[in-house]
Design a protein around this motif. Structure first.
Motif, PDB file in Angstrom:
ATOM      1  N   ARG A 188       0.833  -1.199   0.000  1.00 32.34           N
ATOM      2  CA  ARG A 188       0.000   0.000   0.000  1.00 32.34           C
ATOM      3  C   ARG A 188       0.871   1.254   0.000  1.00 32.34           C
ATOM      4  O   ARG A 188       0.635   2.193  -0.756  1.00 32.34           O
ATOM      5  CB  ARG A 188      -0.898  -0.040   1.229  1.00 32.34           C
ATOM      6  CG  ARG A 188      -1.906   1.046   1.266  1.00 32.34           C
ATOM      7  CD  ARG A 188      -2.838   0.844   2.482  1.00 32.34           C
ATOM      8  NE  ARG A 188      -3.707   1.971   2.573  1.00 32.34           N
ATOM      9  CZ  ARG A 188      -3.339   3.159   3.029  1.00 32.34           C
ATOM     10  NH1 ARG A 188      -2.120   3.347   3.453  1.00 32.34           N
ATOM     11  NH2 ARG A 188      -4.192   4.163   3.062  1.00 32.34           N
ATOM     12  N   ALA A 189       1.901   1.282   0.848  1.00 32.52           N
ATOM     13  CA  ALA A 189       2.798   2.442   0.909  1.00 32.52           C
ATOM     14  C   ALA A 189       3.539   2.627  -0.416  1.00 32.52           C
ATOM     15  O   ALA A 189       3.680   3.755  -0.904  1.00 32.52           O
ATOM     16  CB  ALA A 189       3.785   2.287   2.064  1.00 32.52           C
ATOM     17  N   VAL A 190       3.998   1.531  -1.005  1.00 30.80           N
ATOM     18  CA  VAL A 190       4.677   1.608  -2.302  1.00 30.80           C
ATOM     19  C   VAL A 190       3.721   2.195  -3.343  1.00 30.80           C
ATOM     20  O   VAL A 190       4.090   3.088  -4.110  1.00 30.80           O
ATOM     21  CB  VAL A 190       5.200   0.220  -2.742  1.00 30.80           C
ATOM     22  CG1 VAL A 190       5.566   0.210  -4.222  1.00 30.80           C
ATOM     23  CG2 VAL A 190       6.390  -0.195  -1.890  1.00 30.80           C
ATOM     24  N   GLY A 191       2.489   1.715  -3.369  1.00 36.84           N
ATOM     25  CA  GLY A 191       1.507   2.230  -4.314  1.00 36.84           C
ATOM     26  C   GLY A 191       1.231   3.712  -4.114  1.00 36.84           C
ATOM     27  O   GLY A 191       1.141   4.479  -5.080  1.00 36.84           O
ATOM     28  N   LEU A 192       1.109   4.132  -2.862  1.00 34.91           N
ATOM     29  CA  LEU A 192       0.885   5.548  -2.567  1.00 34.91           C
ATOM     30  C   LEU A 192       2.051   6.400  -3.052  1.00 34.91           C
ATOM     31  O   LEU A 192       1.855   7.452  -3.665  1.00 34.91           O
ATOM     32  CB  LEU A 192       0.688   5.755  -1.061  1.00 34.91           C
ATOM     33  CG  LEU A 192      -0.636   5.270  -0.480  1.00 34.91           C
ATOM     34  CD1 LEU A 192      -0.595   5.296   1.039  1.00 34.91           C
ATOM     35  CD2 LEU A 192      -1.790   6.112  -1.005  1.00 34.91           C
ATOM     36  N   HIS A 193       3.263   5.953  -2.771  1.00 30.91           N
ATOM     37  CA  HIS A 193       4.448   6.705  -3.200  1.00 30.91           C
ATOM     38  C   HIS A 193       4.500   6.814  -4.719  1.00 30.91           C
ATOM     39  O   HIS A 193       4.735   7.893  -5.263  1.00 30.91           O
ATOM     40  CB  HIS A 193       5.724   6.039  -2.664  1.00 30.91           C
ATOM     41  CG  HIS A 193       6.022   6.391  -1.246  1.00 30.91           C
ATOM     42  ND1 HIS A 193       7.291   6.676  -0.805  1.00 30.91           N
ATOM     43  CD2 HIS A 193       5.229   6.510  -0.153  1.00 30.91           C
ATOM     44  CE1 HIS A 193       7.264   6.949   0.479  1.00 30.91           C
ATOM     45  NE2 HIS A 193       6.014   6.839   0.904  1.00 30.91           N
ATOM     46  N   ARG A 194       4.286   5.704  -5.394  1.00 30.52           N
ATOM     47  CA  ARG A 194       4.378   5.690  -6.859  1.00 30.52           C
ATOM     48  C   ARG A 194       3.258   6.527  -7.498  1.00 30.52           C
ATOM     49  O   ARG A 194       3.506   7.282  -8.423  1.00 30.52           O
ATOM     50  CB  ARG A 194       4.373   4.263  -7.363  1.00 30.52           C
ATOM     51  CG  ARG A 194       5.662   3.519  -6.950  1.00 30.52           C
ATOM     52  CD  ARG A 194       5.601   2.044  -7.264  1.00 30.52           C
ATOM     53  NE  ARG A 194       5.518   1.761  -8.677  1.00 30.52           N
ATOM     54  CZ  ARG A 194       6.545   1.450  -9.465  1.00 30.52           C
ATOM     55  NH1 ARG A 194       7.752   1.398  -8.960  1.00 30.52           N
ATOM     56  NH2 ARG A 194       6.361   1.188 -10.735  1.00 30.52           N
ATOM     57  N   THR A 195       2.045   6.381  -6.999  1.00 36.12           N
ATOM     58  CA  THR A 195       0.909   7.118  -7.548  1.00 36.12           C
ATOM     59  C   THR A 195       1.071   8.622  -7.369  1.00 36.12           C
ATOM     60  O   THR A 195       0.669   9.401  -8.225  1.00 36.12           O
ATOM     61  CB  THR A 195      -0.402   6.654  -6.872  1.00 36.12           C
ATOM     62  OG1 THR A 195      -0.569   5.266  -7.110  1.00 36.12           O
ATOM     63  CG2 THR A 195      -1.607   7.407  -7.406  1.00 36.12           C
ATOM     64  N   ASN A 196       1.653   9.024  -6.253  1.00 35.17           N
ATOM     65  CA  ASN A 196       1.764  10.442  -5.922  1.00 35.17           C
ATOM     66  C   ASN A 196       3.130  11.039  -6.236  1.00 35.17           C
ATOM     67  O   ASN A 196       3.408  12.175  -5.862  1.00 35.17           O
ATOM     68  CB  ASN A 196       1.412  10.657  -4.448  1.00 35.17           C
ATOM     69  CG  ASN A 196      -0.061  10.417  -4.203  1.00 35.17           C
ATOM     70  OD1 ASN A 196      -0.897  11.249  -4.497  1.00 35.17           O
ATOM     71  ND2 ASN A 196      -0.390   9.235  -3.691  1.00 35.17           N
ATOM     72  N   GLY A 197       4.001  10.278  -6.890  1.00 41.85           N
ATOM     73  CA  GLY A 197       5.299  10.799  -7.292  1.00 41.85           C
ATOM     74  C   GLY A 197       6.236  11.110  -6.140  1.00 41.85           C
ATOM     75  O   GLY A 197       7.101  11.979  -6.247  1.00 41.85           O
ATOM     76  N   VAL A 198       6.093  10.403  -5.028  1.00 42.50           N
ATOM     77  CA  VAL A 198       6.939  10.619  -3.858  1.00 42.50           C
ATOM     78  C   VAL A 198       8.227   9.817  -4.020  1.00 42.50           C
ATOM     79  O   VAL A 198       8.174   8.615  -4.293  1.00 42.50           O
ATOM     80  CB  VAL A 198       6.197  10.202  -2.562  1.00 42.50           C
ATOM     81  CG1 VAL A 198       7.105  10.285  -1.353  1.00 42.50           C
ATOM     82  CG2 VAL A 198       4.957  11.063  -2.375  1.00 42.50           C
TER      83      VAL A 198
END
Length: 138
Positions: free
Chosen positions: A49-59
């Motif tokens: 979930r954290a990986v997906g959030l980072h990737r989706t939001n360009g973090v």
């Protein structure tokens, strides 16, 4: 203070390593053998979930996993750097049509089903999923 701190770039292939490290540290901390699969699965869900959030939001900051051995309990915190995303949303720049919000909520539901003591914390700089398991003393 964490027993182990793991930082990894937001790449899906690193989630497996986080799961393995979490299970091994949990074993050493005294988490019952029967609960180790739950630890692996819950950490895998939280890290994915954290990986997906980072990737989706360009973090570009790494995902952090803090594994802490305390008296009579073992806790794991998975920390993302996406403000407002801990409760299930994927942040202001996410494309809701891609199912990002649904996946975040599903991941939290899975984690809640696996872990009796789970907290989801929204912070100013990101979110934390904190999971705790009891330990047995020998």
């Amino acid at each position: 203070m964490p027993t182990v701190e793991l930082l990894f770039s937001a790449q899906p292939e690193h989630v497996r390593t986080a799961r393995l490290v979490a299970a091994q540290v949990a074993r050493r901390a005294g988490v019952e053998e029967a609960s180790l699969d739950e630890v692996r699965l819950a950490v895998g869900e939280a890290c994915s979930r954290a990986v997906g959030l980072h990737r989706t939001n360009g973090v570009e900051q790494p995902v952090r996993v803090l594994l802490t051995e305390e008296e009579k309990k073992f806790s794991i915190e998975v920390v993302d750097e996406v403000p407002g995303a801990a409760s299930g949303s994927t942040g202001p720049d996410a494309d809701d049509t891609a199912g990002g919000e649904d996946e975040g909520e599903m991941g939290l539901a899975v984690i809640s089903g696996l872990v009796d003591d789970v907290q989801v914390i929204d912070g100013e700089h990101g979110g934390v999923i904190r999971m705790t398991w009891p330990t047995v003393t020998l």
